[in-house]
Design an enzyme around this catalytic site. Structure first.
Site, PDB file in Angstrom:
ATOM      1  N   LYS A   1      34.013 -47.218 -61.376  1.00 58.92           N
ATOM      2  CA  LYS A   1      33.176 -46.360 -60.273  1.00 58.92           C
ATOM      3  C   LYS A   1      34.020 -46.086 -58.943  1.00 58.92           C
ATOM      4  O   LYS A   1      34.995 -46.844 -58.400  1.00 58.92           O
ATOM      5  CB  LYS A   1      32.056 -47.532 -59.742  1.00 58.92           C
ATOM      6  CG  LYS A   1      31.190 -47.801 -60.816  1.00 58.92           C
ATOM      7  CD  LYS A   1      30.056 -46.574 -61.161  1.00 58.92           C
ATOM      8  CE  LYS A   1      29.424 -46.649 -59.965  1.00 58.92           C
ATOM      9  NZ  LYS A   1      28.311 -47.539 -60.002  1.00 58.92           N
TER      10      LYS A   1
ATOM     11  N   THR B   1      17.064 -23.395 -57.148  1.00 55.27           N
ATOM     12  CA  THR B   1      15.826 -23.722 -56.443  1.00 55.27           C
ATOM     13  C   THR B   1      15.020 -24.659 -57.567  1.00 55.27           C
ATOM     14  O   THR B   1      15.455 -24.718 -58.675  1.00 55.27           O
ATOM     15  CB  THR B   1      15.055 -22.490 -56.464  1.00 55.27           C
ATOM     16  OG1 THR B   1      14.772 -22.040 -57.711  1.00 55.27           O
ATOM     17  CG2 THR B   1      15.574 -21.388 -55.289  1.00 55.27           C
ATOM     18  N   HIS B   2      14.326 -25.714 -56.955  1.00 58.05           N
ATOM     19  CA  HIS B   2      13.780 -26.960 -57.765  1.00 58.05           C
ATOM     20  C   HIS B   2      14.909 -27.632 -58.177  1.00 58.05           C
ATOM     21  O   HIS B   2      14.416 -28.089 -59.313  1.00 58.05           O
ATOM     22  CB  HIS B   2      13.010 -26.369 -58.739  1.00 58.05           C
ATOM     23  CG  HIS B   2      11.863 -25.154 -58.175  1.00 58.05           C
ATOM     24  ND1 HIS B   2      10.581 -25.588 -57.890  1.00 58.05           N
ATOM     25  CD2 HIS B   2      11.787 -23.601 -58.148  1.00 58.05           C
ATOM     26  CE1 HIS B   2       9.932 -24.433 -57.377  1.00 58.05           C
ATOM     27  NE2 HIS B   2      10.662 -23.536 -57.548  1.00 58.05           N
TER      28      HIS B   2
ATOM     29  N   GLU C   1      25.788 -41.780 -48.691  1.00 55.86           N
ATOM     30  CA  GLU C   1      24.603 -42.628 -48.888  1.00 55.86           C
ATOM     31  C   GLU C   1      24.276 -43.239 -47.401  1.00 55.86           C
ATOM     32  O   GLU C   1      23.126 -43.142 -47.155  1.00 55.86           O
ATOM     33  CB  GLU C   1      24.705 -43.578 -49.904  1.00 55.86           C
ATOM     34  CG  GLU C   1      24.848 -42.998 -51.403  1.00 55.86           C
ATOM     35  CD  GLU C   1      25.226 -44.194 -52.115  1.00 55.86           C
ATOM     36  OE1 GLU C   1      24.363 -44.558 -52.920  1.00 55.86           O
ATOM     37  OE2 GLU C   1      26.350 -44.519 -52.271  1.00 55.86           O
TER      38      GLU C   1
ATOM     39  N   TYR D   1       5.609 -45.502 -13.491  1.00 57.78           N
ATOM     40  CA  TYR D   1       6.305 -46.683 -14.237  1.00 57.78           C
ATOM     41  C   TYR D   1       5.616 -47.735 -14.767  1.00 57.78           C
ATOM     42  O   TYR D   1       4.690 -48.406 -14.164  1.00 57.78           O
ATOM     43  CB  TYR D   1       7.653 -47.293 -13.437  1.00 57.78           C
ATOM     44  CG  TYR D   1       8.494 -47.980 -14.039  1.00 57.78           C
ATOM     45  CD1 TYR D   1       9.502 -47.618 -15.178  1.00 57.78           C
ATOM     46  CD2 TYR D   1       8.152 -49.527 -14.056  1.00 57.78           C
ATOM     47  CE1 TYR D   1      10.092 -48.428 -15.644  1.00 57.78           C
ATOM     48  CE2 TYR D   1       8.980 -50.331 -14.740  1.00 57.78           C
ATOM     49  CZ  TYR D   1       9.775 -50.051 -15.359  1.00 57.78           C
ATOM     50  OH  TYR D   1      10.881 -50.624 -16.239  1.00 57.78           O
TER      51      TYR D   1
ATOM     52  N   ASN E   1      32.019 -44.759 -55.552  1.00 52.10           N
ATOM     53  CA  ASN E   1      30.608 -44.512 -54.987  1.00 52.10           C
ATOM     54  C   ASN E   1      30.781 -43.785 -53.557  1.00 52.10           C
ATOM     55  O   ASN E   1      31.695 -44.107 -52.690  1.00 52.10           O
ATOM     56  CB  ASN E   1      30.200 -46.079 -54.843  1.00 52.10           C
ATOM     57  CG  ASN E   1      29.867 -46.779 -55.998  1.00 52.10           C
ATOM     58  OD1 ASN E   1      29.771 -46.013 -57.151  1.00 52.10           O
ATOM     59  ND2 ASN E   1      29.979 -48.024 -55.940  1.00 52.10           N
TER      60      ASN E   1
ATOM     61  N   LYS F   1      15.853 -47.497 -24.200  1.00 47.35           N
ATOM     62  CA  LYS F   1      17.186 -47.452 -24.241  1.00 47.35           C
ATOM     63  C   LYS F   1      17.519 -48.046 -25.636  1.00 47.35           C
ATOM     64  O   LYS F   1      18.296 -47.094 -26.292  1.00 47.35           O
ATOM     65  CB  LYS F   1      17.976 -48.189 -23.157  1.00 47.35           C
ATOM     66  CG  LYS F   1      17.742 -47.558 -21.764  1.00 47.35           C
ATOM     67  CD  LYS F   1      18.270 -48.434 -20.648  1.00 47.35           C
ATOM     68  CE  LYS F   1      17.101 -49.061 -19.925  1.00 47.35           C
ATOM     69  NZ  LYS F   1      15.728 -48.600 -19.567  1.00 47.35           N
TER      70      LYS F   1
ATOM     71  N   GLN G   1      11.333 -49.901 -20.374  1.00 47.65           N
ATOM     72  CA  GLN G   1      12.455 -50.791 -20.564  1.00 47.65           C
ATOM     73  C   GLN G   1      12.812 -50.558 -21.979  1.00 47.65           C
ATOM     74  O   GLN G   1      14.220 -50.456 -22.314  1.00 47.65           O
ATOM     75  CB  GLN G   1      12.381 -52.156 -19.992  1.00 47.65           C
ATOM     76  CG  GLN G   1      13.788 -52.927 -19.979  1.00 47.65           C
ATOM     77  CD  GLN G   1      13.612 -54.244 -19.453  1.00 47.65           C
ATOM     78  OE1 GLN G   1      13.853 -54.243 -18.159  1.00 47.65           O
ATOM     79  NE2 GLN G   1      13.263 -55.275 -20.035  1.00 47.65           N
TER      80      GLN G   1
ATOM     81  N   SER H   1      33.389 -50.719 -57.264  1.00 46.65           N
ATOM     82  CA  SER H   1      32.709 -51.556 -57.435  1.00 46.65           C
ATOM     83  C   SER H   1      33.306 -52.633 -57.844  1.00 46.65           C
ATOM     84  O   SER H   1      34.410 -52.652 -58.498  1.00 46.65           O
ATOM     85  CB  SER H   1      31.921 -51.048 -58.751  1.00 46.65           C
ATOM     86  OG  SER H   1      31.138 -51.982 -59.466  1.00 46.65           O
TER      87      SER H   1
ATOM     88  N   ASN I   1      13.141 -48.261 -10.273  1.00 45.37           N
ATOM     89  CA  ASN I   1      12.405 -47.092 -10.941  1.00 45.37           C
ATOM     90  C   ASN I   1      13.147 -45.552 -10.944  1.00 45.37           C
ATOM     91  O   ASN I   1      13.318 -45.050 -12.007  1.00 45.37           O
ATOM     92  CB  ASN I   1      11.020 -47.012 -10.528  1.00 45.37           C
ATOM     93  CG  ASN I   1      10.133 -48.064 -10.696  1.00 45.37           C
ATOM     94  OD1 ASN I   1      10.692 -49.208 -11.464  1.00 45.37           O
ATOM     95  ND2 ASN I   1       8.997 -48.199 -10.209  1.00 45.37           N
TER      96      ASN I   1
ATOM     97  N   SER J   1      16.890 -56.976 -19.902  1.00 48.09           N
ATOM     98  CA  SER J   1      17.445 -55.881 -20.547  1.00 48.09           C
ATOM     99  C   SER J   1      18.949 -55.874 -20.436  1.00 48.09           C
ATOM    100  O   SER J   1      19.424 -54.755 -21.141  1.00 48.09           O
ATOM    101  CB  SER J   1      16.710 -54.677 -19.863  1.00 48.09           C
ATOM    102  OG  SER J   1      16.949 -54.350 -18.743  1.00 48.09           O
TER     103      SER J   1
HETATM  104  N1  ARG Z   1      15.347 -52.625 -16.360  1.00 47.35           N
HETATM  105  C1  ARG Z   1      14.162 -51.774 -16.177  1.00 47.35           C
HETATM  106  C2  ARG Z   1      14.047 -50.856 -16.947  1.00 47.35           C
HETATM  107  O1  ARG Z   1      15.156 -50.465 -17.621  1.00 47.35           O
HETATM  108  C3  ARG Z   1      14.551 -51.140 -14.727  1.00 47.35           C
HETATM  109  C4  ARG Z   1      13.166 -50.639 -13.907  1.00 47.35           C
HETATM  110  C5  ARG Z   1      12.485 -52.012 -13.390  1.00 47.35           C
HETATM  111  N2  ARG Z   1      11.566 -51.743 -12.371  1.00 47.35           N
HETATM  112  C6  ARG Z   1      10.656 -52.222 -12.149  1.00 47.35           C
HETATM  113  N3  ARG Z   1       9.829 -52.378 -11.165  1.00 47.35           N
HETATM  114  N4  ARG Z   1      10.405 -53.672 -12.889  1.00 47.35           N
HETATM  115  O2  ARG Z   1      13.088 -50.066 -16.925  1.00 47.35           O
END
Ligand code: ARG
Length: 461
Positions: A280, A152-153, A287, A314, A282, A322, A319, A274, A107, A20
C-alpha cells in the site's frame, strides 16, 4: 481590573468559562501594535503627557520582548491578552500604565486586534494561492498536449488535455484570490476609538490611529465597530470556498492514485504506507485536505451561528469568534501547502491516461460532429447513428476508429473514409479550439496569460 464594584471574586467555573487567554494570546503582536498606536495618539493629542506616553511606549516594548522570548503567560485571572498585557505593563512601569486605557475599551481593542490578524491571514492566503497557481501553470504547460479522459458523471465523456484539467483549478484559485483581496479591502477600516460602544468624549484622533495601523480610514459608526464581525465571516467565506476547491482537487488525486485509475504516482513524501499491507501507498495528505475542508466549512457555520442572534453592540458570545478563525486559517495554510507540493511533485502517468481516453468511446461526439459537418445531417440524427456505431464497436470489443469502414457504412452510407481523421483522441482535442477549449494551443494561450498574471513572464512589447 474592575474590583471596585465587586465584593467577591469569580468562582472557579467563572474564571474558566471567561478566560480567552489560551487562544487569544495569538493576538499579542497585534494587541501591542494597537496599544502603541493608541498611546502615541493620546500623547500627540495632549490627553496623556509626553513623559507618560514615552514610559508606556517603552514599557510596551519590554512586554513585547518578553512575549517574544518566553511566550505569553496564561493566567486565567487575567482573562485575555488585553488584560494580561496591561497587567504586565503595570508591573513593569507602575500606575502610569493605567493611562493607556484612556478613551478605549477592550471592545474596540479586540475588534482592532482581530481585524489586524485577519488582514494578515487574507494576505497569507492570497500568497499561498499564488504559489499553488505557479505549480498548476508549470505542470499545465508541461502537459498541454497530454491526453486524458474528460468526465461527466465520472463516466468517460470526451478526451481533454491534462493541462486543460489543471488550468481549471488555476481559475478556481484565481477566484479564491479575488475573494480574499476583496475581503481585505472591505475590512480595512479601523474600529479603534469606538471605545465601549458609543465613542468617547476625549479629543482623540481616529484618523491618526487608523493611519498608524495601516487602515484606509476609521470605521463610521461606533456601535457597528464593536459588534461587527463581518470581516471574520468574509475571511471564513473565502476560506470555505477555497477549501471546497482544494477538496475537489484532493479527491481527484485520491481517485487518480487508485490502482484502477493509475493516472498518478504520488510523491513518497506526501504518502504513507500501511502497517499490515506492504504493497500500500496511501494518499493520506490528499484525504486530509478533503477532510480538513469539512472543518473549515464548519468554522464558517460556527461563527455565523454565534453572531446570528446578537443585539447591538458587544456581547461576550463574540469572544468565541477567534477559535474558528484560527483553526480555519491553520488548516487552510496546511492544505494549500500540501496541494501545491502534490501538484509540483506528482508523476502523471500520461500513457495510462491516454489509454483510458481511448478505451471509453470518448470520441463518439467527434463522429457525430463529423456527420453534421461533412454529411449535412442534423445533430440529433447524427447522435442516433453514432450511438448505433458505438453499440457495434462495443459488441466487437473495438475502439471506434478500429471498426472497419464497411461496417460503419452499413449503419449509414454517408460515413466516409475521412471520418477516421476525426476519431483519434489527438484529433478530437486538437479540434476543440473554441475560446477556453481543450485544444493544446488554447491551453498554451491560457498558460501564457496566466504566467504573465503571476509575474513569471513579462508582457510582450
Ligand atoms: N476577550 C474579549 C473578547 O475576546 C475582549 C472583550 C471583552 N469585553 C468585555 N466588555 N468584556 O471578546
Amino acid at each position: 481590573m474592575w474590583g471596585g464594584r465587586f465584593a467577591a471574586g469569580p468562582s472557579a467555573i467563572m474564571r474558566e468559562i471567561n478566560a480567552s487567554i489560551p487562544f487569544d494570546k495569538a493576538l499579542w503582536r497585534h494587541d501591542i501594535a494597537a496599544s502603541q498606536a493608541h498611546v502615541a495618539m493620546l500623547g500627540a493629542q495632549g490627553i496623556v503627557s509626553a513623559e507618560d506616553t514615552a514610559a508606556i511606549a517603552a514599557g510596551l516594548e519590554r512586554v513585547a520582548a518578553e512575549y517574544e522570548a518566553d511566550g505569553v503567560p496564561e493566567d486565567w485571572d487575567l482573562e485575555d491578552i488585553h488584560m494580561t498585557t496591561e497587567s504586565r505593563l503595570a508591573e513593569l512601569i507602575g500606575p502610569v500604565a493605567g493611562r493607556l486605557h484612556t478613551a478605549r475599551s477592550r471592545n474596540d481593542q479586540v475588534a482592532t486586534d482581530f481585524r489586524l490578524w485577519v488582514r494578515e491571514a487574507c494576505v497569507a492566503a492570497d500568497d499561498a494561492l499564488g504559489a499553488l497557481q505557479v505549480a498548476l501553470v508549470t505542470r499545465a504547460e508541461e502537459h498541454a498536449a497530454s491526453i486524458m479522459p474528460g468526465f461527466t458523471h465520472l463516466q468517460t465523456a470526451q478526451p481533454v488535455t491534462l493541462g486543460h484539467h489543471l488550468m481549471a483549478y488555476y481559475e478556481m484559485a484565481q477566484r479564491d484570490r479575488s475573494r480574499f483581496v476583496d475581503a481585505l479591502r472591505r475590512m480595512n477600516q479601523c474600529p479603534l476609538g469606538a471605545a465601549a460602544l458609543a465613542g468617547t468624549g476625549f479629543p482623540i484622533d481616529r484618523d491618526a490611529t487608523a493611519r498608524a495601523l495601516g487602515f484606509a480610514m476609521p470605521t463610521a459608526n461606533s456601535l457597528d465597530s464593536v459588534s461587527d464581525r463581518d470581516f471574520a465571516l468574509d475571511y471564513l467565506t473565502a476560506a470555505a470556498q477555497c477549501a471546497l476547491h482544494l477538496s475537489r482537487l484532493a479527491e481527484e488525486f485520491v481517485l487518480w492514485a487508485s490502482q484502477p485509475f493509475g493516472f498518478v504516482r504520488l510523491p513518497d513524501a506526501l504518502s504513507t504506507g500501511s502497517s499490515i499491507m506492504p504493497q500500500k501507498k496511501n494518499p493520506d495528505a490528499a484525504e486530509l485536505v478533503r477532510g480538513h475542508s469539512g472543518r473549515i466549512v464548519g468554522s464558517l457555520v460556527s461563527l455565523m451561528v454565534t453572531m446570528k442572534g446578537l443585539p447591538l453592540a458587544y456581547s461576550k458570545d463574540m469572544q468565541d469568534d477567534k477559535p474558528p478563525v484560527f483553526e480555519a486559517a491553520g488548516l487552510l495554510t496546511l492544505s494549500l501547502a500540501a496541494m501545491t507540493a502534490m501538484i509540483a511533485d506528482s508523476e502523471f502517468r500520461i500513457e495510462r491516461m491516454r489509454a483510458a481516453a481511448e478505451a471509453g468511446y470518448a470520441t463518439a461526439t467527434d463522429l457525430a460532429d463529423w456527420l453534421v459537418r461533412e454529411g449535412g445531417i442534423p445533430f440529433r440524427e447524427a447522435h442516433h447513428i453514432t450511438g448505433t456505431a458505438v453499440k457495434l464497436a462495443e459488441s466487437k470489443g473495438l475502439a471506434l476508429d478500429r471498426v472497419p469502414l464497411g461496417e460503419l457504412q452499413a449503419i449509414d452510407p454517408r460515413i466516409g473514409a475521412r471520418v477516421f481523421d476525426a476519431l483519434s483522441v489527438d484529433a478530437s482535442v486538437a479540434a476543440r479550439t473554441s475560446h477556453g477549449g481543450t485544444a493544446p494551443d488554447e491551453v498554451r494561450k491560457r498558460v501564457a496569460e496566466a504566467r504573465i498574471a503571476l509575474g513569471l513572464d513579462g508582457v510582450a512589447s
